[in-house]
Each structure stands twice: as structure tokens, then as C-alpha cells.
Design a protein around this motif. Structure first.
Motif, PDB file in Angstrom:
ATOM      1  N   LEU A 202       0.829  -1.208   0.000  1.00 12.48           N
ATOM      2  CA  LEU A 202       0.000   0.000   0.000  1.00 12.48           C
ATOM      3  C   LEU A 202       0.864   1.259   0.000  1.00 12.48           C
ATOM      4  O   LEU A 202       0.510   2.266  -0.624  1.00 12.48           O
ATOM      5  CB  LEU A 202      -0.932   0.001   1.212  1.00 12.48           C
ATOM      6  CG  LEU A 202      -2.129  -0.949   1.153  1.00 12.48           C
ATOM      7  CD1 LEU A 202      -2.905  -0.910   2.464  1.00 12.48           C
ATOM      8  CD2 LEU A 202      -3.050  -0.598  -0.013  1.00 12.48           C
ATOM      9  N   SER A 206       0.992   4.130  -3.535  1.00 13.28           N
ATOM     10  CA  SER A 206       0.269   5.277  -3.000  1.00 13.28           C
ATOM     11  C   SER A 206       0.902   6.552  -3.535  1.00 13.28           C
ATOM     12  O   SER A 206       1.934   6.524  -4.214  1.00 13.28           O
ATOM     13  CB  SER A 206       0.327   5.270  -1.467  1.00 13.28           C
ATOM     14  OG  SER A 206       1.615   5.653  -1.018  1.00 13.28           O
ATOM     15  N   GLU A 212       0.249  11.100  -8.102  1.00 16.09           N
ATOM     16  CA  GLU A 212      -0.675  10.207  -8.803  1.00 16.09           C
ATOM     17  C   GLU A 212      -0.429  10.193 -10.304  1.00 16.09           C
ATOM     18  O   GLU A 212      -0.609   9.163 -10.969  1.00 16.09           O
ATOM     19  CB  GLU A 212      -2.112  10.659  -8.517  1.00 16.09           C
ATOM     20  CG  GLU A 212      -3.178   9.827  -9.201  1.00 16.09           C
ATOM     21  CD  GLU A 212      -4.547  10.454  -9.074  1.00 16.09           C
ATOM     22  OE1 GLU A 212      -5.421  10.127  -9.907  1.00 16.09           O
ATOM     23  OE2 GLU A 212      -4.768  11.262  -8.153  1.00 16.09           O
ATOM     24  N   PHE A 222      -7.336   3.590  -7.803  1.00 16.36           N
ATOM     25  CA  PHE A 222      -6.988   2.851  -6.581  1.00 16.36           C
ATOM     26  C   PHE A 222      -5.915   3.590  -5.800  1.00 16.36           C
ATOM     27  O   PHE A 222      -6.018   3.747  -4.568  1.00 16.36           O
ATOM     28  CB  PHE A 222      -6.505   1.453  -6.931  1.00 16.36           C
ATOM     29  CG  PHE A 222      -5.886   0.715  -5.768  1.00 16.36           C
ATOM     30  CD1 PHE A 222      -6.687   0.135  -4.805  1.00 16.36           C
ATOM     31  CD2 PHE A 222      -4.502   0.639  -5.620  1.00 16.36           C
ATOM     32  CE1 PHE A 222      -6.130  -0.524  -3.706  1.00 16.36           C
ATOM     33  CE2 PHE A 222      -3.937  -0.014  -4.541  1.00 16.36           C
ATOM     34  CZ  PHE A 222      -4.751  -0.604  -3.585  1.00 16.36           C
ATOM     35  N   VAL A 223      -4.887   4.048  -6.503  1.00 21.09           N
ATOM     36  CA  VAL A 223      -3.795   4.762  -5.845  1.00 21.09           C
ATOM     37  C   VAL A 223      -4.318   6.002  -5.132  1.00 21.09           C
ATOM     38  O   VAL A 223      -3.943   6.288  -3.988  1.00 21.09           O
ATOM     39  CB  VAL A 223      -2.716   5.147  -6.885  1.00 21.09           C
ATOM     40  CG1 VAL A 223      -1.687   6.089  -6.267  1.00 21.09           C
ATOM     41  CG2 VAL A 223      -2.031   3.902  -7.433  1.00 21.09           C
ATOM     42  N   ARG A 224      -5.212   6.712  -5.774  1.00 17.17           N
ATOM     43  CA  ARG A 224      -5.717   7.960  -5.218  1.00 17.17           C
ATOM     44  C   ARG A 224      -6.592   7.746  -3.987  1.00 17.17           C
ATOM     45  O   ARG A 224      -6.536   8.530  -3.029  1.00 17.17           O
ATOM     46  CB  ARG A 224      -6.515   8.706  -6.294  1.00 17.17           C
ATOM     47  CG  ARG A 224      -7.120  10.022  -5.806  1.00 17.17           C
ATOM     48  CD  ARG A 224      -7.806  10.771  -6.936  1.00 17.17           C
ATOM     49  NE  ARG A 224      -8.879   9.995  -7.547  1.00 17.17           N
ATOM     50  CZ  ARG A 224      -8.838   9.426  -8.753  1.00 17.17           C
ATOM     51  NH1 ARG A 224      -7.753   9.532  -9.494  1.00 17.17           N
ATOM     52  NH2 ARG A 224      -9.869   8.745  -9.232  1.00 17.17           N
ATOM     53  N   ASN A 225      -7.392   6.692  -3.981  1.00 15.67           N
ATOM     54  CA  ASN A 225      -8.415   6.521  -2.947  1.00 15.67           C
ATOM     55  C   ASN A 225      -8.049   5.559  -1.834  1.00 15.67           C
ATOM     56  O   ASN A 225      -8.788   5.469  -0.840  1.00 15.67           O
ATOM     57  CB  ASN A 225      -9.726   6.056  -3.595  1.00 15.67           C
ATOM     58  CG  ASN A 225     -10.304   7.107  -4.521  1.00 15.67           C
ATOM     59  OD1 ASN A 225     -10.597   8.220  -4.096  1.00 15.67           O
ATOM     60  ND2 ASN A 225     -10.455   6.768  -5.788  1.00 15.67           N
ATOM     61  N   GLN A 226      -6.961   4.837  -1.956  1.00 17.20           N
ATOM     62  CA  GLN A 226      -6.608   3.899  -0.897  1.00 17.20           C
ATOM     63  C   GLN A 226      -6.141   4.674   0.337  1.00 17.20           C
ATOM     64  O   GLN A 226      -5.743   5.835   0.262  1.00 17.20           O
ATOM     65  CB  GLN A 226      -5.538   2.912  -1.405  1.00 17.20           C
ATOM     66  CG  GLN A 226      -4.252   3.555  -1.875  1.00 17.20           C
ATOM     67  CD  GLN A 226      -3.091   3.200  -0.974  1.00 17.20           C
ATOM     68  OE1 GLN A 226      -3.244   3.106   0.235  1.00 17.20           O
ATOM     69  NE2 GLN A 226      -1.927   3.002  -1.567  1.00 17.20           N
ATOM     70  N   PRO A 227      -6.205   4.039   1.531  1.00 15.58           N
ATOM     71  CA  PRO A 227      -6.022   4.791   2.779  1.00 15.58           C
ATOM     72  C   PRO A 227      -4.681   5.495   2.932  1.00 15.58           C
ATOM     73  O   PRO A 227      -4.643   6.631   3.415  1.00 15.58           O
ATOM     74  CB  PRO A 227      -6.217   3.722   3.868  1.00 15.58           C
ATOM     75  CG  PRO A 227      -6.070   2.407   3.187  1.00 15.58           C
ATOM     76  CD  PRO A 227      -6.544   2.627   1.784  1.00 15.58           C
ATOM     77  N   SER A 229      -2.728   6.810   0.715  1.00 18.04           N
ATOM     78  CA  SER A 229      -2.742   8.039  -0.081  1.00 18.04           C
ATOM     79  C   SER A 229      -3.587   9.116   0.581  1.00 18.04           C
ATOM     80  O   SER A 229      -3.212  10.292   0.609  1.00 18.04           O
ATOM     81  CB  SER A 229      -3.278   7.744  -1.487  1.00 18.04           C
ATOM     82  OG  SER A 229      -2.400   6.909  -2.211  1.00 18.04           O
ATOM     83  N   GLN A 230      -4.746   8.725   1.108  1.00 18.84           N
ATOM     84  CA  GLN A 230      -5.613   9.701   1.755  1.00 18.84           C
ATOM     85  C   GLN A 230      -4.968  10.274   3.018  1.00 18.84           C
ATOM     86  O   GLN A 230      -5.061  11.478   3.277  1.00 18.84           O
ATOM     87  CB  GLN A 230      -6.962   9.057   2.093  1.00 18.84           C
ATOM     88  CG  GLN A 230      -7.791   8.675   0.881  1.00 18.84           C
ATOM     89  CD  GLN A 230      -8.212   9.877   0.053  1.00 18.84           C
ATOM     90  OE1 GLN A 230      -8.333  10.986   0.573  1.00 18.84           O
ATOM     91  NE2 GLN A 230      -8.448   9.675  -1.233  1.00 18.84           N
ATOM     92  N   TRP A 254     -11.752   6.732   6.937  1.00 18.21           N
ATOM     93  CA  TRP A 254     -10.846   5.586   7.024  1.00 18.21           C
ATOM     94  C   TRP A 254     -10.498   5.288   8.486  1.00 18.21           C
ATOM     95  O   TRP A 254     -10.385   4.121   8.884  1.00 18.21           O
ATOM     96  CB  TRP A 254      -9.573   5.840   6.230  1.00 18.21           C
ATOM     97  CG  TRP A 254      -9.684   5.500   4.766  1.00 18.21           C
ATOM     98  CD1 TRP A 254      -9.627   6.358   3.710  1.00 18.21           C
ATOM     99  CD2 TRP A 254      -9.868   4.197   4.208  1.00 18.21           C
ATOM    100  NE1 TRP A 254      -9.776   5.677   2.526  1.00 18.21           N
ATOM    101  CE2 TRP A 254      -9.919   4.351   2.799  1.00 18.21           C
ATOM    102  CE3 TRP A 254     -10.005   2.914   4.745  1.00 18.21           C
ATOM    103  CZ2 TRP A 254     -10.092   3.269   1.929  1.00 18.21           C
ATOM    104  CZ3 TRP A 254     -10.167   1.838   3.885  1.00 18.21           C
ATOM    105  CH2 TRP A 254     -10.210   2.021   2.497  1.00 18.21           C
TER     106      TRP A 254
END
Length: 275
Positions: A202, A206, A212, A222-227, A229-230, A254
């Protein structure tokens, strides 16, 4: 741990000062168990890795990529990289938490605690306190490494506090999830490896290390919204003073999800330990 050590620990948590109230006795037991956890961290060398891990990340990513990333207009790679250095450092705390919980489970420590006049929340709180101390050390080391790289907070005092609060809360929640997984596991080594791999994947997939735009279009959502990255996005926004409710809310959601997972897994872990 020697044979004498568990007996001494049992004596301390089972029979604190005579005449103490139940609440005071529970606090004494909590203090003893936190001390036990910190002693284990020192003996196992975990505190040393807390110093080394951020430095290794800086050497492996900042030094080779700095000239390339800084060539992009508006990019300061030290500012960009700081969140992922902190987040990967707290990921190490999670792996260590899982291994400690699994070690205690396989050695029968939890079974011994159930035979003592100890409230059920005391061992859980002690492990959380131990993880919190190691987490504080890891974030401090990550911050020192980032400052050496050239990172500086440009937000307000409240936003800077918020940046570190995000790192600490995320780390504590991940450690709580990992601790529960450790209770459910029968193999400390397998548990640590099983947690380290997802955290590493992850982190690499990320926006922690590169923007991105550097990822193929098909995987960018996926890269933008995974935890990870957030979390990194929220920390950058807090660090440069551009944080808004829209930027921070995904991190909040999250964190709520991690808290729910920690509670559910913790219940299952407690039930397994009670059998």
C-alpha cells in the motif's frame, strides 16, 4: 523471558499493595504491564529500529529521487515525502504490536492473566500504552529525519498539531488492529510478515512517494483513494496550510473504519484467548 520473570510479574499484578481500592489496584497493574511492554521493546531492539527505519526510507527514496522530483515545477520533494516517512514508520509499530500480542498468546501469558484478579481492560490498555510509546518515538524519529531532509511545516500551529495527530491516531488504530490480529494468530513470525507485506504494498502503490500522475491511468483511481494516499494527502494539506473539510473527511472515514475493524477483531481475539 526467564522463569523467574513471569513469577515476579504475576506477583506484582496479582497482589499490589494491600488495602488499595480496586481502581487503584487496576492502575498499578496497568503501570506494571506497560513497564513490562517497554522492557520488551528495549530488549528486542525495537526502539533502535524506530530510529533506523526513517533514515533508511530517506536514503532509499529521497537521495536518489530528489533531483528528479524537484525538477517538476512547484515540487519540493522533502515536503512531499514527509508524510509517507511518518506513515511507514508507524507501520513498523503495527508489525511489532502484532508480534508481541502473538508471542504472549503462544506463551500462555493471556491465560495466566485470566486467572488473576485483573480487570479485562488492563492487558488491552497496557498493550495500547506500550504501542503508543513506541509510536511516539517512531513519529519523533521520522520528524527529525524529515527536518534534516529540509521539510518544514508551513501551516498554522493548529494545522501542524493536526498533522502529527493524524499520524499518531492512524498509527494507534493500525496498531490496535494488528494487536487483535496477533491475538488471533498462532504464529508470531507469520503474523508479522503477513502485516508487513500489505503495509509495504500500500505504501509503494500510493501517492506517498510519487504523485498520482506518475502511475498508469488504469490503477490511478486505486492509488488515489486507498487509505495511505488519503492519509498522506491530509498530512500534506495540514503541513502546508491548505487543509479543507473535503480533503480531511476521507481520512476521518478511514479512521472510523479502522476503529470498527479493531473493535470487531479485538472481540474475536478476546474470545479466542478466553477459550
Amino acid at each position: 523471558m526467564t522463569q523467574a520473570a513471569p513469577k515476579k510479574l504475576t506477583a506484582l499484578v496479582a497482589a499490589p499493595e494491600s488495602g488499595t481500592e480496586p481502581h487503584a489496584r487496576a492502575l498499578t497493574q496497568l503501570w506494571v504491564l506497560v513497564g513490562r511492554g517497554v522492557g520488551g521493546i528495549v530488549r528486542n531492539g525495537e526502539f533502535i529500529f524506530a530510529f533506523v527505519a526513517p533514515v533508511l526510507l530517506a536514503v532509499c527514496f529521497y537521495l536518489p529521487l530528489r533531483s528528479i522530483m524537484d525538477s517538476d515545477p512547484g515540487m519540493d520533494y522533502a515536503q512531499f515525502l514527509m508524510p509517507i516517512i511518518a506513515l511507514q514508520s508507524v507501520g513498523f509499530v503495527a508489525s511489532a504490536a502484532a508480534m508481541r500480542a502473538a508471542n504472549d498468546a503462544t506463551k500462555g501469558v493471556h491465560t495466566r492473566f485470566r486467572t488473576l484478579p485483573m480487570r479485562s481492560w488492563v492487558p488491552v490498555s497496557a498493550r495500547l500504552g506500550t504501542n503508543g510509546l513506541l509510536l511516539t518515538l517512531s513519529i519523533t524519529c521520522a520528524t527529525a529525519t524529515s527536518l534534516v531532509m529540509g521539510w518544514r511545516p508551513h501551516g498554522s500551529v493548529a494545522e501542524t498539531i493536526g498533522l502529527f495527530a493524524v499520524a499518531f491516531v492512524v498509527g494507534l488504530l493500525i496498531a490496535a488492529v494488528a494487536d487483535a490480529i496477533g491475538l488471533l494468530s498462532d504464529s508470531p513470525e507469520a503474523t508479522s510478515q503477513a502485516l508487513s507485506l500489505p503495509i509495504l504494498i500500500l505504501g509503494m502503490m500510493s501517492t506517498g512517494f510519487v504523485p498520482e500522475s506518475q502511475f498508469p491511468e488504469w490503477i490511478a483511481p486505486f492509488v488515489r483513494n486507498q487509505p495511505i494516499s488519503q492519509f498522506a494527502t491530509s498530512m500534506r494539506a495540514l503541513g502546508d496550510g491548505s487543509a479543507t473539510r473535503e480533503i480531511l473527511m476521507p481520512t476521518v472515514w478511514w479512521c472510523i473504519g479502522l476503529a470498527a475493524a479493531a473493535v470487531v477483531l479485538g472481540v474475536f481475539g478476546a474470545r479466542k484467548a478466553a477459550r
